[in-house]
Each structure stands twice: as structure tokens, then as C-alpha cells.
Design a protein around this motif. Sequence first.
Motif, PDB file in Angstrom:
ATOM      1  N   ILE A  87       0.850  -1.206   0.000  1.00 56.44           N
ATOM      2  CA  ILE A  87       0.000   0.000   0.000  1.00 56.44           C
ATOM      3  C   ILE A  87       0.881   1.249   0.000  1.00 56.44           C
ATOM      4  O   ILE A  87       0.606   2.214  -0.721  1.00 56.44           O
ATOM      5  CB  ILE A  87      -0.952  -0.020   1.213  1.00 56.44           C
ATOM      6  CG1 ILE A  87      -1.992  -1.138   1.034  1.00 56.44           C
ATOM      7  CG2 ILE A  87      -1.642   1.319   1.392  1.00 56.44           C
ATOM      8  CD1 ILE A  87      -2.832  -1.392   2.265  1.00 56.44           C
ATOM      9  N   LEU A  88       1.952   1.222   0.772  1.00 53.83           N
ATOM     10  CA  LEU A  88       2.863   2.370   0.807  1.00 53.83           C
ATOM     11  C   LEU A  88       3.559   2.575  -0.539  1.00 53.83           C
ATOM     12  O   LEU A  88       3.751   3.710  -0.984  1.00 53.83           O
ATOM     13  CB  LEU A  88       3.899   2.191   1.918  1.00 53.83           C
ATOM     14  CG  LEU A  88       3.358   2.281   3.350  1.00 53.83           C
ATOM     15  CD1 LEU A  88       4.464   1.974   4.351  1.00 53.83           C
ATOM     16  CD2 LEU A  88       2.749   3.639   3.612  1.00 53.83           C
ATOM     17  N   LEU A  89       3.927   1.473  -1.205  1.00 57.31           N
ATOM     18  CA  LEU A  89       4.548   1.578  -2.522  1.00 57.31           C
ATOM     19  C   LEU A  89       3.598   2.221  -3.529  1.00 57.31           C
ATOM     20  O   LEU A  89       3.990   3.114  -4.288  1.00 57.31           O
ATOM     21  CB  LEU A  89       4.986   0.196  -3.020  1.00 57.31           C
ATOM     22  CG  LEU A  89       5.546   0.156  -4.439  1.00 57.31           C
ATOM     23  CD1 LEU A  89       6.880   0.892  -4.489  1.00 57.31           C
ATOM     24  CD2 LEU A  89       5.681  -1.275  -4.914  1.00 57.31           C
ATOM     25  N   VAL A  90       2.345   1.777  -3.506  1.00 57.12           N
ATOM     26  CA  VAL A  90       1.353   2.369  -4.414  1.00 57.12           C
ATOM     27  C   VAL A  90       1.157   3.844  -4.086  1.00 57.12           C
ATOM     28  O   VAL A  90       1.078   4.695  -4.992  1.00 57.12           O
ATOM     29  CB  VAL A  90       0.023   1.585  -4.336  1.00 57.12           C
ATOM     30  CG1 VAL A  90      -1.089   2.317  -5.060  1.00 57.12           C
ATOM     31  CG2 VAL A  90       0.196   0.183  -4.890  1.00 57.12           C
ATOM     32  N   ALA A  91       1.090   4.189  -2.796  1.00 49.15           N
ATOM     33  CA  ALA A  91       0.925   5.589  -2.400  1.00 49.15           C
ATOM     34  C   ALA A  91       2.112   6.435  -2.861  1.00 49.15           C
ATOM     35  O   ALA A  91       1.936   7.569  -3.331  1.00 49.15           O
ATOM     36  CB  ALA A  91       0.762   5.685  -0.885  1.00 49.15           C
ATOM     37  N   VAL A  92       3.319   5.911  -2.752  1.00 52.33           N
ATOM     38  CA  VAL A  92       4.512   6.647  -3.201  1.00 52.33           C
ATOM     39  C   VAL A  92       4.466   6.859  -4.710  1.00 52.33           C
ATOM     40  O   VAL A  92       4.763   7.953  -5.212  1.00 52.33           O
ATOM     41  CB  VAL A  92       5.804   5.900  -2.779  1.00 52.33           C
ATOM     42  CG1 VAL A  92       7.016   6.437  -3.516  1.00 52.33           C
ATOM     43  CG2 VAL A  92       6.006   6.010  -1.283  1.00 52.33           C
ATOM     44  N   LEU A  93       4.091   5.836  -5.453  1.00 58.06           N
ATOM     45  CA  LEU A  93       4.023   5.961  -6.916  1.00 58.06           C
ATOM     46  C   LEU A  93       2.959   6.970  -7.337  1.00 58.06           C
ATOM     47  O   LEU A  93       3.191   7.801  -8.227  1.00 58.06           O
ATOM     48  CB  LEU A  93       3.766   4.596  -7.552  1.00 58.06           C
ATOM     49  CG  LEU A  93       4.910   3.587  -7.462  1.00 58.06           C
ATOM     50  CD1 LEU A  93       4.484   2.245  -8.043  1.00 58.06           C
ATOM     51  CD2 LEU A  93       6.143   4.108  -8.167  1.00 58.06           C
ATOM     52  N   VAL A  94       1.793   6.917  -6.692  1.00 53.36           N
ATOM     53  CA  VAL A  94       0.721   7.871  -7.030  1.00 53.36           C
ATOM     54  C   VAL A  94       1.154   9.295  -6.696  1.00 53.36           C
ATOM     55  O   VAL A  94       0.952  10.220  -7.500  1.00 53.36           O
ATOM     56  CB  VAL A  94      -0.587   7.487  -6.297  1.00 53.36           C
ATOM     57  CG1 VAL A  94      -1.618   8.589  -6.394  1.00 53.36           C
ATOM     58  CG2 VAL A  94      -1.144   6.189  -6.869  1.00 53.36           C
ATOM     59  N   SER A  95       1.770   9.488  -5.535  1.00 55.45           N
ATOM     60  CA  SER A  95       2.200  10.843  -5.172  1.00 55.45           C
ATOM     61  C   SER A  95       3.310  11.330  -6.107  1.00 55.45           C
ATOM     62  O   SER A  95       3.365  12.520  -6.441  1.00 55.45           O
ATOM     63  CB  SER A  95       2.652  10.903  -3.715  1.00 55.45           C
ATOM     64  OG  SER A  95       3.826  10.142  -3.531  1.00 55.45           O
ATOM     65  N   ALA A  96       4.186  10.436  -6.557  1.00 54.26           N
ATOM     66  CA  ALA A  96       5.238  10.834  -7.502  1.00 54.26           C
ATOM     67  C   ALA A  96       4.630  11.285  -8.827  1.00 54.26           C
ATOM     68  O   ALA A  96       5.074  12.279  -9.419  1.00 54.26           O
ATOM     69  CB  ALA A  96       6.203   9.674  -7.727  1.00 54.26           C
ATOM     70  N   ILE A  97       3.607  10.586  -9.279  1.00 54.11           N
ATOM     71  CA  ILE A  97       2.930  10.987 -10.522  1.00 54.11           C
ATOM     72  C   ILE A  97       2.279  12.357 -10.360  1.00 54.11           C
ATOM     73  O   ILE A  97       2.374  13.212 -11.236  1.00 54.11           O
ATOM     74  CB  ILE A  97       1.908   9.912 -10.946  1.00 54.11           C
ATOM     75  CG1 ILE A  97       2.648   8.659 -11.404  1.00 54.11           C
ATOM     76  CG2 ILE A  97       0.989  10.426 -12.048  1.00 54.11           C
ATOM     77  CD1 ILE A  97       1.764   7.461 -11.621  1.00 54.11           C
ATOM     78  N   PHE A  98       1.644  12.578  -9.205  1.00 50.11           N
ATOM     79  CA  PHE A  98       1.035  13.886  -8.957  1.00 50.11           C
ATOM     80  C   PHE A  98       2.079  14.994  -8.888  1.00 50.11           C
ATOM     81  O   PHE A  98       1.846  16.102  -9.372  1.00 50.11           O
ATOM     82  CB  PHE A  98       0.193  13.870  -7.680  1.00 50.11           C
ATOM     83  CG  PHE A  98      -1.170  13.270  -7.856  1.00 50.11           C
ATOM     84  CD1 PHE A  98      -1.993  13.648  -8.896  1.00 50.11           C
ATOM     85  CD2 PHE A  98      -1.616  12.301  -6.982  1.00 50.11           C
ATOM     86  CE1 PHE A  98      -3.249  13.092  -9.066  1.00 50.11           C
ATOM     87  CE2 PHE A  98      -2.871  11.732  -7.134  1.00 50.11           C
ATOM     88  CZ  PHE A  98      -3.692  12.121  -8.185  1.00 50.11           C
ATOM     89  N   VAL A  99       3.225  14.723  -8.318  1.00 46.69           N
ATOM     90  CA  VAL A  99       4.293  15.732  -8.245  1.00 46.69           C
ATOM     91  C   VAL A  99       4.767  16.098  -9.646  1.00 46.69           C
ATOM     92  O   VAL A  99       4.943  17.280  -9.976  1.00 46.69           O
ATOM     93  CB  VAL A  99       5.467  15.226  -7.375  1.00 46.69           C
ATOM     94  CG1 VAL A  99       6.714  16.084  -7.574  1.00 46.69           C
ATOM     95  CG2 VAL A  99       5.077  15.195  -5.920  1.00 46.69           C
ATOM     96  N   VAL A 100       4.959  15.099 -10.489  1.00 46.62           N
ATOM     97  CA  VAL A 100       5.430  15.354 -11.854  1.00 46.62           C
ATOM     98  C   VAL A 100       4.399  16.154 -12.645  1.00 46.62           C
ATOM     99  O   VAL A 100       4.737  17.133 -13.324  1.00 46.62           O
ATOM    100  CB  VAL A 100       5.771  14.025 -12.560  1.00 46.62           C
ATOM    101  CG1 VAL A 100       6.004  14.238 -14.042  1.00 46.62           C
ATOM    102  CG2 VAL A 100       6.986  13.384 -11.911  1.00 46.62           C
ATOM    103  N   THR A 101       3.122  15.761 -12.559  1.00 51.87           N
ATOM    104  CA  THR A 101       2.095  16.494 -13.310  1.00 51.87           C
ATOM    105  C   THR A 101       1.916  17.909 -12.773  1.00 51.87           C
ATOM    106  O   THR A 101       1.723  18.849 -13.552  1.00 51.87           O
ATOM    107  CB  THR A 101       0.757  15.744 -13.279  1.00 51.87           C
ATOM    108  OG1 THR A 101       0.372  15.515 -11.928  1.00 51.87           O
ATOM    109  CG2 THR A 101       0.838  14.434 -14.025  1.00 51.87           C
TER     110      THR A 101
END
Length: 106
Positions: free
Chosen positions: A26-40
Motif C-alpha cells: 500500500i505504501l509503494l502504491v501511495a509513493v508511486l501515485v504521489s510521484a505521478i502527482f508531483v510530476v504532473t
Amino acid sequence: MIGNQRLGLVGVIGGDLLRNAKIPLILLVAVLVSAIFVVTTAHRTRLLTAEREQLVLERDALDIEWRNLILEENALGAHSRVERIATEKLQMQHVDLSQGNIIVKQ
């Protein structure tokens, strides 16, 4: 080999993760989603900054044009002021030279 089934390495790792490591997954998915939001968000910020700079340049150009129009208006206003003073105070009149004869217009 588990019983009669033969699982691949990916299947074994996936099964272990789902059984034993739910919180890290769950933490890995949360990190990936937040990284995508940071980039966008960074991309949109850069686009908006570039658009703002373009609008500032356009505003400056319009401001310069506005100042030039005010100067032109003042210059033309000074000419009509001189003409008004000449006709009212000095009783001067317009002269039409287009026909060769001097014709005074009232």
C-alpha cells in the motif's frame, strides 16, 4: 512446486507480497501515485509560468501602445486647441486654396 501446481517466480513473489506485505505494498502504491502527482503538478506549474510570462510581455506591449496613443491624442489636442484659439480670439478663418481663388469659409 506446491502440490501439483508449478508457479513461476513472479507468481510466488506476488502471492507472498499479498499474504505477508500488505502495508509495504500500500505504501509503494501511495509513493508511486504521489510521484505521478508531483510530476504532473510541476509540469502544469511550468506551463502556467510560461503563459504568465507571455501575458506580462503582452501587457507591457499594450501599455507602451497606450502611452503612445495618449501622446498622440495630446499632440492632436494641442493642434485643435491652437486652431480654436485662432478662430475664436484672433478671428482667423479657413482658406480654401484648391480652386485657385481664395474663398473664405465661415
